[in-house]
Scaffold this motif. Structure first.
Motif, PDB file in Angstrom:
ATOM      1  N   GLY A   1       0.806  -1.217   0.000  1.00  0.00           N
ATOM      2  CA  GLY A   1       0.000   0.000   0.000  1.00  0.00           C
ATOM      3  C   GLY A   1       0.828   1.251   0.000  1.00  0.00           C
ATOM      4  N   LEU A   2       0.603   2.098  -0.991  1.00  0.00           N
ATOM      5  CA  LEU A   2       1.233   3.400  -1.036  1.00  0.00           C
ATOM      6  C   LEU A   2       0.378   4.383  -0.256  1.00  0.00           C
ATOM      7  CD1 LEU A   2       2.057   3.368  -4.845  1.00  0.00           C
ATOM      8  CD2 LEU A   2       3.726   3.160  -2.997  1.00  0.00           C
ATOM      9  N   SER A   3       1.037   5.314   0.424  1.00  0.00           N
ATOM     10  CA  SER A   3       0.276   6.292   1.201  1.00  0.00           C
ATOM     11  C   SER A   3      -0.401   7.313   0.302  1.00  0.00           C
ATOM     12  CB  SER A   3       1.202   7.002   2.202  1.00  0.00           C
ATOM     13  OG  SER A   3       2.260   7.668   1.512  1.00  0.00           O
ATOM     14  N   ILE A   4       0.148   7.478  -0.924  1.00  0.00           N
ATOM     15  CA  ILE A   4      -0.402   8.448  -1.877  1.00  0.00           C
ATOM     16  C   ILE A   4      -0.792   7.715  -3.153  1.00  0.00           C
ATOM     17  CG2 ILE A   4       0.046  10.538  -3.223  1.00  0.00           C
ATOM     18  CD1 ILE A   4       2.219  11.231  -1.166  1.00  0.00           C
ATOM     19  N   LYS A   5      -2.000   7.936  -3.628  1.00  0.00           N
ATOM     20  CA  LYS A   5      -2.439   7.364  -4.906  1.00  0.00           C
ATOM     21  C   LYS A   5      -2.531   8.494  -5.933  1.00  0.00           C
ATOM     22  CE  LYS A   5      -3.361   3.298  -2.983  1.00  0.00           C
ATOM     23  NZ  LYS A   5      -3.246   3.640  -1.570  1.00  0.00           N
ATOM     24  N   ARG A   6      -1.805   8.353  -7.044  1.00  0.00           N
ATOM     25  CA  ARG A   6      -1.813   9.397  -8.063  1.00  0.00           C
ATOM     26  C   ARG A   6      -2.530   8.893  -9.308  1.00  0.00           C
ATOM     27  NH1 ARG A   6       3.512  12.849  -9.033  1.00  0.00           N
ATOM     28  NH2 ARG A   6       2.064  13.520 -10.639  1.00  0.00           N
ATOM     29  N   PRO A   7      -3.639   9.510  -9.652  1.00  0.00           N
ATOM     30  CA  PRO A   7      -4.376   9.069 -10.841  1.00  0.00           C
ATOM     31  C   PRO A   7      -3.666   9.401 -12.146  1.00  0.00           C
ATOM     32  CG  PRO A   7      -5.395  11.026  -9.909  1.00  0.00           C
ATOM     33  CD  PRO A   7      -4.331  10.608  -8.946  1.00  0.00           C
ATOM     34  N   ASP A   8      -2.715  10.338 -12.106  1.00  0.00           N
ATOM     35  CA  ASP A   8      -2.062  10.782 -13.337  1.00  0.00           C
ATOM     36  C   ASP A   8      -0.790  10.016 -13.660  1.00  0.00           C
ATOM     37  OD1 ASP A   8      -0.996  11.952 -11.007  1.00  0.00           O
ATOM     38  OD2 ASP A   8       0.040  13.478 -12.194  1.00  0.00           O
ATOM     39  N   ARG A   9      -0.256   9.253 -12.709  1.00  0.00           N
ATOM     40  CA  ARG A   9       0.993   8.531 -12.967  1.00  0.00           C
ATOM     41  C   ARG A   9       0.986   7.179 -12.270  1.00  0.00           C
ATOM     42  NH1 ARG A   9       5.244  11.201 -15.346  1.00  0.00           N
ATOM     43  NH2 ARG A   9       6.633   9.507 -14.739  1.00  0.00           N
ATOM     44  N   TYR A  10       1.694   6.228 -12.887  1.00  0.00           N
ATOM     45  CA  TYR A  10       1.955   4.948 -12.242  1.00  0.00           C
ATOM     46  C   TYR A  10       3.186   5.081 -11.340  1.00  0.00           C
ATOM     47  CZ  TYR A  10      -1.307   2.277 -15.154  1.00  0.00           C
ATOM     48  OH  TYR A  10      -2.429   1.776 -15.755  1.00  0.00           O
ATOM     49  N   TYR A  11       3.266   4.205 -10.364  1.00  0.00           N
ATOM     50  CA  TYR A  11       4.456   4.146  -9.516  1.00  0.00           C
ATOM     51  C   TYR A  11       5.490   3.225 -10.180  1.00  0.00           C
ATOM     52  CZ  TYR A  11       7.352   3.355  -5.367  1.00  0.00           C
ATOM     53  OH  TYR A  11       8.393   3.281  -4.479  1.00  0.00           O
ATOM     54  N   VAL A  12       6.675   3.771 -10.488  1.00  0.00           N
ATOM     55  CA  VAL A  12       7.754   3.043 -11.170  1.00  0.00           C
ATOM     56  C   VAL A  12       7.169   2.220 -12.325  1.00  0.00           C
ATOM     57  CG1 VAL A  12       9.838   1.664 -10.833  1.00  0.00           C
ATOM     58  CG2 VAL A  12       8.851   2.846  -8.882  1.00  0.00           C
ATOM     59  N   PRO A  13       6.630   2.871 -13.351  1.00  0.00           N
ATOM     60  CA  PRO A  13       5.879   2.156 -14.396  1.00  0.00           C
ATOM     61  C   PRO A  13       6.703   1.155 -15.198  1.00  0.00           C
ATOM     62  CG  PRO A  13       6.293   4.435 -15.030  1.00  0.00           C
ATOM     63  CD  PRO A  13       6.675   4.327 -13.598  1.00  0.00           C
ATOM     64  N   ALA A  14       8.020   1.353 -15.315  1.00  0.00           N
ATOM     65  CA  ALA A  14       8.853   0.429 -16.082  1.00  0.00           C
ATOM     66  C   ALA A  14       9.440  -0.678 -15.219  1.00  0.00           C
ATOM     67  CB  ALA A  14       9.987   1.198 -16.773  1.00  0.00           C
ATOM     68  N   GLY A  15       9.033  -0.748 -13.942  1.00  0.00           N
ATOM     69  CA  GLY A  15       9.470  -1.827 -13.075  1.00  0.00           C
ATOM     70  C   GLY A  15      10.842  -1.571 -12.468  1.00  0.00           C
ATOM     71  N   GLN A  16      11.287  -2.514 -11.640  1.00  0.00           N
ATOM     72  CA  GLN A  16      12.587  -2.376 -10.989  1.00  0.00           C
ATOM     73  C   GLN A  16      13.570  -3.419 -11.518  1.00  0.00           C
ATOM     74  OE1 GLN A  16      13.098  -3.447  -6.844  1.00  0.00           O
ATOM     75  NE2 GLN A  16      11.222  -4.664  -6.806  1.00  0.00           N
ATOM     76  N   SER A  17      14.841  -3.115 -11.381  1.00  0.00           N
ATOM     77  CA  SER A  17      15.898  -4.019 -11.809  1.00  0.00           C
ATOM     78  C   SER A  17      16.982  -4.043 -10.739  1.00  0.00           C
ATOM     79  CB  SER A  17      16.487  -3.565 -13.157  1.00  0.00           C
ATOM     80  OG  SER A  17      17.010  -2.243 -13.054  1.00  0.00           O
ATOM     81  N   THR A  18      17.951  -4.912 -10.917  1.00  0.00           N
ATOM     82  CA  THR A  18      19.071  -4.992  -9.987  1.00  0.00           C
ATOM     83  C   THR A  18      20.306  -5.443 -10.742  1.00  0.00           C
ATOM     84  OG1 THR A  18      19.752  -5.774  -7.778  1.00  0.00           O
ATOM     85  CG2 THR A  18      18.732  -7.389  -9.252  1.00  0.00           C
ATOM     86  N   GLN A  19      21.445  -5.423 -10.063  1.00  0.00           N
ATOM     87  CA  GLN A  19      22.717  -5.744 -10.707  1.00  0.00           C
ATOM     88  C   GLN A  19      23.586  -6.558  -9.763  1.00  0.00           C
ATOM     89  OE1 GLN A  19      24.869  -2.307 -12.170  1.00  0.00           O
ATOM     90  NE2 GLN A  19      26.814  -3.388 -12.219  1.00  0.00           N
ATOM     91  N   MET A  20      24.303  -7.545 -10.325  1.00  0.00           N
ATOM     92  CA  MET A  20      25.259  -8.346  -9.565  1.00  0.00           C
ATOM     93  C   MET A  20      26.635  -8.282 -10.221  1.00  0.00           C
ATOM     94  SD  MET A  20      23.326 -11.826  -8.331  1.00  0.00           S
ATOM     95  CE  MET A  20      22.431 -12.196  -9.842  1.00  0.00           C
TER      96      MET A  20
END
Length: 517
Positions: free
Chosen positions: A293-312
């Motif tokens: 659950g996000l504390s703020i919901k924004r109708p105009d934007r997605y949260y991190v719309p392209a997803g997350q990545s990582t590196q090793m």
């Protein structure tokens, strides 16, 4: 000549762009956002960082550090606090000006922003947030932004910055927590996994708020590209799932999963009472890492719309390929990673406690890991299928798909006219586009090897593993040593694997190689 940018900023750019070269970000953006007529720039789902879009354009992004100052002393990093290097920092306004001026000159279409750690992770992330806020709201930059999350920053700043960027990544750094303690003593497992889980839950919550029930699966199939074939592909996916649940395969997959758990504790809940640099006292607790659950919901934007990545980092510590891909698979399954990147270790500090002094980076090993990563993401393979406790390294001379095939000759040959989708994908030399063409064409006619070549099948690898209308291309015997030698010769004619599978040179051919048993 960038006359509108001061010499001081250009000197900082020279230093901080060079300092960012070890952060891997060569990927498509994963986010589509067209121009809106008011803001400047756009983002495309394909083609960021010298990649190609669907229409053939090559576009790139400005890749810089906010600062090369750092309070940490990671042995692998050129910017470690004990190194005597020139330290510089941008201001938020300077990063904005660089990004906008470079965009106006058509040098870039996006920004990749990472940073060393100034004062604390929280303070550093606040500076990055200020930069992105100005870029989006003051300068109205609407292009792609990839931001590096700093482990140890609070959930509040992670949430705010997630609405301004397209992709966020928190680096795992090393394949095991033990390796992390040895090489990066200032970084701890809990501070890395906690923001990963928060970002994952934030993405899911945002998508639910916007009416999307789930993210695309790793082995996502474009239904338009496979129009009329989806029922067949879904049936194939069911059979693949049954295969993975078979006793022998399930046992291997469970071993790989246990290895990932042992390496990083990815499935375990974090212990409460973890203390780190953040305003949230519960940071690192089991309740915190799993809260949604996000504390703020924004109708105009997605949260991190392209997803997350990582590196090793690969090769800095003694982990095997088996450990690395097991951890990568767990990251995809448990944290919904969009990508896991692998970076061959370069001993830039000439640290005698680390390997690689006077040796080139393990680029072929890095390449093999990327190939295996694609097999797990798009071809239906599991880490426990590709490698095992008895065989923990990829073959340097043939790719992982060929290596799996020659070790599982009981699954071949495959009949092109009847094999299902995921069975065809397991044949060396056959990719997703070729499978789509095969499934479509075989409904109307019998296919020949000439037809397969026109469809993009790489016959020099596939011919050992397929039949067309019950016949192989040549009278080839299904022998592991025989096929392996020919696969190596096809790829590297100057190299031949001896019968001991260790030495590499030419081997005298025998007439019996051409006589089927």
């Amino acid at each position: 000549m960038l006359t509108s940018i001061s010499a001081d900023i250009m000197e900082k750019l020279k230093i901080l762009s060079d300092a960012a070269k070890f952060d891997v970000a060569c990927t498509s953006s994963g986010a589509s956002r067209s121009g809106n007529g008011t803001d400047m720039g756009s983002a495309f789902a394909s083609g960021i960082c010298h990649s190609f879009t669907a229409d053939g354009r090559c576009i790139s992004l400005l890749k810089i550090l906010f600062t090369n100052e750092c309070i940490y002393d990671c042995k692998y990093c050129i910017n470690r606090c004990t190194n005597d290097v020139e330290r510089v920092s941008f201001t938020p306004e300077e990063v904005c000006k660089l990004t906008v001026e470079f965009y106006r000159r058509n040098y870039i279409e996006g920004l990749f922003l990472s940073s060393g750690i100034i004062e604390s992770p929280e303070h550093t992330m606040q500076l990055l947030y200020t930069t992105l806020f100005l870029l989006r709201n003051k300068y109205h930059f609407n292009g792609y932004i990839h931001i590096k999350g700093i482990p140890g920053a609070s959930s509040e700043v992670l949430e705010m910055i997630g609405y301004l960027c397209d992709r966020m990544s928190v680096n795992l750094e090393l394949p095991t927590a033990e390796g992390l303690r040895a090489v990066a003593p200032n970084k701890v497992r809990k501070n890395i996994l906690t923001p990963m889980r928060f970002i994952q839950n934030g993405i899911k919550d945002s998508r639910m708020y916007h009416g999307n029930s789930s993210m695309k699966k790793r082995m996502y199939i474009d239904e338009q590209a496979y129009y009329g074939q989806m029922d067949e592909i879904k049936d194939s996916a069911v059979r693949l799932s049954e295969y993975h649940r078979s006793l022998s395969v399930a046992s291997d997959c469970e071993k790989a999963d246990r290895l990932a758990e042992k390496s990083w504790g990815l499935g375990a809940q974090l212990n409460p009472g973890v203390v780190c640099e953040t305003t949230d006292a519960s940071y690192g607790s089991s309740a915190y890492i799993n809260k949604t659950g996000l504390s703020i919901k924004r109708p105009d934007r997605y949260y991190v719309p392209a997803g997350q990545s990582t590196q090793m980092i690969v090769g800095a510590t003694g982990e095997s390929d088996y450990q690395i891909i097991s951890v990568a698979e767990a990251m995809y399954n448990r944290f919904d990673m969009k990508r896991v990147f692998y970076s061959a270790f370069v001993n830039v500090n000439m640290d005698e406690s680390l390997p690689g002094i006077g040796q080139p980076p393990q680029l072929m090993r890095e390449h093999r890991l990327y190939q295996a990563d694609f097999l797990m993401r798009f071809y239906g393979f599991k880490a426990g299928e590709l490698l095992s406790e008895d065989n923990q390294s990829f073959n340097a001379y043939i790719d992982p798909k060929c290596q799996w095939a020659v070790e599982h000759l009981e699954c071949f040959p495959v009949e092109i006219m009847t094999a299902d989708y995921y069975t065809l994908l397991r044949v060396p030399g056959i990719g997703t586009n070729s499978v789509r063409r095969i499934i479509k064409a075989r409904k109307h006619a019998k296919l020949t090897f000439t037809d397969l070549k026109k469809m993009g099948v790489v016959l020099k690898r596939a011919l050992y593993f397929i039949t067309c209308d019950g016949r192989m291309m040549y009278n080839t015997k299904l022998d592991e040593s025989y096929i392996t030698r020919h696969l190596i010769y096809n790829e590297r004619p100057d190299t031949m694997l001896l019968a001991d599978n260790k030495s590499c040179t030419y081997e005298q051919m025998s007439i019996f190689d051409f006589i089927s048993e």
